[in-house]
Design a protein around this motif. Sequence first.
Motif, PDB file in Angstrom:
ATOM      1  N   MET A   1       0.845  -1.177   0.000  1.00  0.00           N
ATOM      2  CA  MET A   1       0.000   0.000   0.000  1.00  0.00           C
ATOM      3  C   MET A   1       0.886   1.235   0.000  1.00  0.00           C
ATOM      4  O   MET A   1       1.933   1.260   0.637  1.00  0.00           O
ATOM      5  N   SER A   2       0.430   2.248  -0.688  1.00  0.00           N
ATOM      6  CA  SER A   2       1.164   3.507  -0.737  1.00  0.00           C
ATOM      7  C   SER A   2       1.142   4.185   0.620  1.00  0.00           C
ATOM      8  O   SER A   2       0.221   3.997   1.408  1.00  0.00           O
ATOM      9  N   LYS A   3       2.154   5.000   0.866  1.00  0.00           N
ATOM     10  CA  LYS A   3       2.184   5.788   2.090  1.00  0.00           C
ATOM     11  C   LYS A   3       1.596   7.154   1.791  1.00  0.00           C
ATOM     12  O   LYS A   3       1.825   7.724   0.741  1.00  0.00           O
ATOM     13  N   PHE A   4       0.810   7.656   2.744  1.00  0.00           N
ATOM     14  CA  PHE A   4       0.162   8.946   2.594  1.00  0.00           C
ATOM     15  C   PHE A   4       0.614   9.877   3.706  1.00  0.00           C
ATOM     16  O   PHE A   4       0.838   9.442   4.827  1.00  0.00           O
ATOM     17  N   ALA A   5       0.719  11.152   3.377  1.00  0.00           N
ATOM     18  CA  ALA A   5       1.052  12.151   4.370  1.00  0.00           C
ATOM     19  C   ALA A   5      -0.181  13.020   4.614  1.00  0.00           C
ATOM     20  O   ALA A   5      -0.824  13.463   3.674  1.00  0.00           O
ATOM     21  N   PHE A   6      -0.526  13.215   5.887  1.00  0.00           N
ATOM     22  CA  PHE A   6      -1.632  14.099   6.217  1.00  0.00           C
ATOM     23  C   PHE A   6      -1.426  14.644   7.618  1.00  0.00           C
ATOM     24  O   PHE A   6      -0.585  14.161   8.365  1.00  0.00           O
ATOM     25  N   ASN A   7      -2.179  15.666   7.962  1.00  0.00           N
ATOM     26  CA  ASN A   7      -1.988  16.303   9.257  1.00  0.00           C
ATOM     27  C   ASN A   7      -2.829  15.625  10.343  1.00  0.00           C
ATOM     28  O   ASN A   7      -3.591  14.703  10.074  1.00  0.00           O
TER      29      ASN A   7
END
Length: 60
Positions: A1-7
Motif C-alpha cells: 500500500m502507498s504511504k500517505f502524508a496528512f496532518n
Amino acid sequence: MSKFAFNEAVEAELKDLHRGLHQALDELETRKNYREAGVILKQMDARFVELINFAKVSKP
C-alpha cells in the motif's frame, strides 16, 4: 500500500470515520438495526465528501 502524508486533523477525522464504520457494522450484525446503520452510513458519506472536497493534494 502507498504511504500517505496528512496532518493530525485528517488523521483524527479518519479515525472517527473508522469508529463510525464499526458502529454501523455493530448495528447491522449484532442489533439488526438497519435504520440506524443507514443513518450512520449516510452521516459517514457526508463526512467523507467533506474530507475529500477540502483535502489539498501536495505534489512531491
